[in-house]
Design a protein around this motif. Structure first.
Motif, PDB file in Angstrom:
ATOM      1  N   UNK A   2     -25.522   4.972  -2.953  1.00  0.00           N
ATOM      2  CA  UNK A   2     -25.472   5.607  -3.552  1.00  0.00           C
ATOM      3  C   UNK A   2     -24.057   5.468  -4.403  1.00  0.00           C
ATOM      4  N   UNK A   3     -23.120   5.660  -3.619  1.00  0.00           N
ATOM      5  CA  UNK A   3     -21.639   5.666  -4.252  1.00  0.00           C
ATOM      6  C   UNK A   3     -21.029   4.850  -2.934  1.00  0.00           C
ATOM      7  N   UNK A   4     -21.255   3.783  -3.132  1.00  0.00           N
ATOM      8  CA  UNK A   4     -20.886   2.259  -2.380  1.00  0.00           C
ATOM      9  C   UNK A   4     -19.097   2.564  -2.561  1.00  0.00           C
ATOM     10  N   UNK A   5     -18.486   2.931  -4.120  1.00  0.00           N
ATOM     11  CA  UNK A   5     -16.538   3.554  -3.897  1.00  0.00           C
ATOM     12  C   UNK A   5     -16.134   4.350  -3.316  1.00  0.00           C
ATOM     13  N   UNK A   6     -17.217   4.999  -2.871  1.00  0.00           N
ATOM     14  CA  UNK A   6     -16.965   5.651  -2.090  1.00  0.00           C
ATOM     15  C   UNK A   6     -16.820   5.549  -0.569  1.00  0.00           C
ATOM     16  N   UNK A   7     -18.313   5.046  -0.243  1.00  0.00           N
ATOM     17  CA  UNK A   7     -17.607   4.386   1.158  1.00  0.00           C
ATOM     18  C   UNK A   7     -16.159   3.483   1.274  1.00  0.00           C
ATOM     19  N   UNK A   8     -16.668   2.515   0.429  1.00  0.00           N
ATOM     20  CA  UNK A   8     -15.286   1.703  -0.056  1.00  0.00           C
ATOM     21  C   UNK A   8     -13.605   2.652   0.617  1.00  0.00           C
ATOM     22  N   UNK A   9     -13.739   3.837  -0.032  1.00  0.00           N
ATOM     23  CA  UNK A   9     -12.594   4.237  -0.018  1.00  0.00           C
ATOM     24  C   UNK A   9     -12.637   5.297   1.536  1.00  0.00           C
ATOM     25  N   UNK A  10     -14.170   5.449   2.247  1.00  0.00           N
ATOM     26  CA  UNK A  10     -13.918   5.732   3.475  1.00  0.00           C
ATOM     27  C   UNK A  10     -13.639   5.016   4.510  1.00  0.00           C
ATOM     28  N   UNK A  11     -13.636   3.633   3.957  1.00  0.00           N
ATOM     29  CA  UNK A  11     -13.145   2.368   5.215  1.00  0.00           C
ATOM     30  C   UNK A  11     -11.833   1.971   4.576  1.00  0.00           C
ATOM     31  N   UNK A  12     -11.224   2.402   4.068  1.00  0.00           N
ATOM     32  CA  UNK A  12     -10.197   2.551   2.858  1.00  0.00           C
ATOM     33  C   UNK A  12      -9.155   2.859   4.749  1.00  0.00           C
ATOM     34  N   UNK A  13      -9.772   4.218   4.389  1.00  0.00           N
ATOM     35  CA  UNK A  13      -9.203   5.719   5.015  1.00  0.00           C
ATOM     36  C   UNK A  13      -9.189   5.119   6.812  1.00  0.00           C
ATOM     37  N   UNK A  14     -10.676   4.857   7.028  1.00  0.00           N
ATOM     38  CA  UNK A  14     -10.488   4.173   8.287  1.00  0.00           C
ATOM     39  C   UNK A  14      -9.348   3.457   8.485  1.00  0.00           C
ATOM     40  N   UNK A  15      -9.496   2.293   7.680  1.00  0.00           N
ATOM     41  CA  UNK A  15      -8.698   1.328   8.444  1.00  0.00           C
ATOM     42  C   UNK A  15      -7.046   1.382   8.518  1.00  0.00           C
ATOM     43  N   UNK A  16      -7.070   2.702   7.334  1.00  0.00           N
ATOM     44  CA  UNK A  16      -5.348   2.992   7.610  1.00  0.00           C
ATOM     45  C   UNK A  16      -4.836   3.746   9.037  1.00  0.00           C
ATOM     46  N   UNK A  17      -6.220   5.017   9.678  1.00  0.00           N
ATOM     47  CA  UNK A  17      -6.442   5.859  10.518  1.00  0.00           C
ATOM     48  C   UNK A  17      -6.772   4.659  11.730  1.00  0.00           C
ATOM     49  N   UNK A  18      -7.264   3.939  11.621  1.00  0.00           N
ATOM     50  CA  UNK A  18      -6.677   2.677  13.411  1.00  0.00           C
ATOM     51  C   UNK A  18      -5.944   2.053  13.302  1.00  0.00           C
ATOM     52  N   UNK A  19      -5.412   1.236  12.463  1.00  0.00           N
ATOM     53  CA  UNK A  19      -3.858   0.896  12.445  1.00  0.00           C
ATOM     54  C   UNK A  19      -3.213   1.377  12.881  1.00  0.00           C
ATOM     55  N   UNK A  20      -2.991   2.694  12.203  1.00  0.00           N
ATOM     56  CA  UNK A  20      -1.927   3.484  12.891  1.00  0.00           C
ATOM     57  C   UNK A  20      -1.903   3.625  13.579  1.00  0.00           C
ATOM     58  N   UNK A 160      -5.405   2.993  -1.792  1.00  0.00           N
ATOM     59  CA  UNK A 160      -6.601   4.024  -2.106  1.00  0.00           C
ATOM     60  C   UNK A 160      -6.548   5.218  -2.719  1.00  0.00           C
ATOM     61  N   UNK A 161      -5.464   5.406  -3.250  1.00  0.00           N
ATOM     62  CA  UNK A 161      -5.137   6.620  -4.556  1.00  0.00           C
ATOM     63  C   UNK A 161      -5.876   6.155  -5.644  1.00  0.00           C
TER      64      UNK A 161
END
Length: 261
Positions: A2-20, A160-161
């Motif tokens: 139901x919330x794909x944009x929120x899912x996208x935000x989670x994907x970006x947060x995971x991207x930032x964390x994994x790459x860092x 992300x913001x």
């Protein structure tokens, strides 16, 4: 979901964390943040936001077949931008195929019985943003500068913001594009090839949408235009991909010099 944009935000947060974390453990490398990074990355974050918003706005206002056909304008726009920005040159066969795409799209649009001006404006904006995003992503991935991981990491940081603000303000959380697949596809291919692969996928979407979408109004001229555009897109895709699969010619003169030395 139901919330794909929120899912996208989670994907970006995971991207930032994994790459860092990967950078800290020296698995990958990209430059540390400094005040020059936004300048180097610009205008990718703005293009990404524009691509996202215009894409969501256009899908709800057009039938699937017309949306698919009008999205094919991404290909000639990408070809034009690659010629201007990246200095690439394309064969006459490819240019003729692109012309067929444009001709078919104009015929289909001219006879669209469900014409929606707002939807057309949004989808053309989406075409511009998509083409520009693909070309500039290719340009910014210089290994000596940000590299593919740097582009991915800092684009996610800057995006992300604003995406969170869009998610909260709209109240209607929808489809969000996955950045890594686009960045990786642009890294290993040209931005034009990325657009072509999407065009091949869209052919099936258009024809299925005619049958089960429920919002396509049939007219003979519109149907002919759709088919011309699809045929041009398929031929263009074949020419582009086959040219990349051709083996590069061997420079026999350099080989002789290497053997002598």
């Amino acid at each position: 979901f139901p919330s794909p944009i929120f899912l996208g935000i989670g994907q970006m947060a995971a991207t930032i964390m994994i790459l860092y974390v990967s950078k800290l453990n020296k698995i990958i490398h990209f430059p540390d943040f400094d005040k020059k990074i936004p300048v180097k990355l610009f205008p990718l974050p703005l293009l990404y936001v524009g691509n996202h918003i215009s894409g969501l706005s256009s899908t709800s206002k057009l039938s699937l077949p017309m949306f698919t056909v009008l999205r094919k304008f991404t290909i000639p726009l990408t070809l034009l931008l690659e010629t201007i920005i990246l200095g690439k040159q394309y064969s006459l066969n490819i240019i003729v195929s692109v012309f067929a795409i444009i001709l078919g799209a104009f015929i289909a649009a001219g006879s669209d019985l469900a014409f929606n001006l707002e939807g057309y404006i949004f989808v053309f904006l989406n075409d511009i943003f998509t083409a520009a995003n693909g070309v500039y992503t290719k340009q910014k991935m210089d290994p000596k500068e940000l590299g593919k991981y740097g582009v991915l990491f800092y684009n996610a940081c800057f995006m992300i913001l604003p995406t969170l603000i869009i998610s909260v303000s709209t109240g209607d959380l929808r489809q969000f594009l996955l950045m890594y697949s686009t960045v990786l596809c642009s890294y290993y291919n040209s931005a034009l090839t990325t657009a072509v692969v999407g065009a091949i996928k869209n052919v099936s979407v258009a024809y299925i949408g005619m049958l089960i979408g429920g919002d396509y109004i049939f007219s003979l001229l519109n149907f002919v235009g759709l088919n011309i555009c699809m045929a041009g897109g398929l031929r263009y895709s074949f020419l582009t991909l086959s040219s990349q699969l051709k083996p590069k010619p061997v420079d026999e003169e350099n080989i002789r010099l290497d053997l002598k030395s």
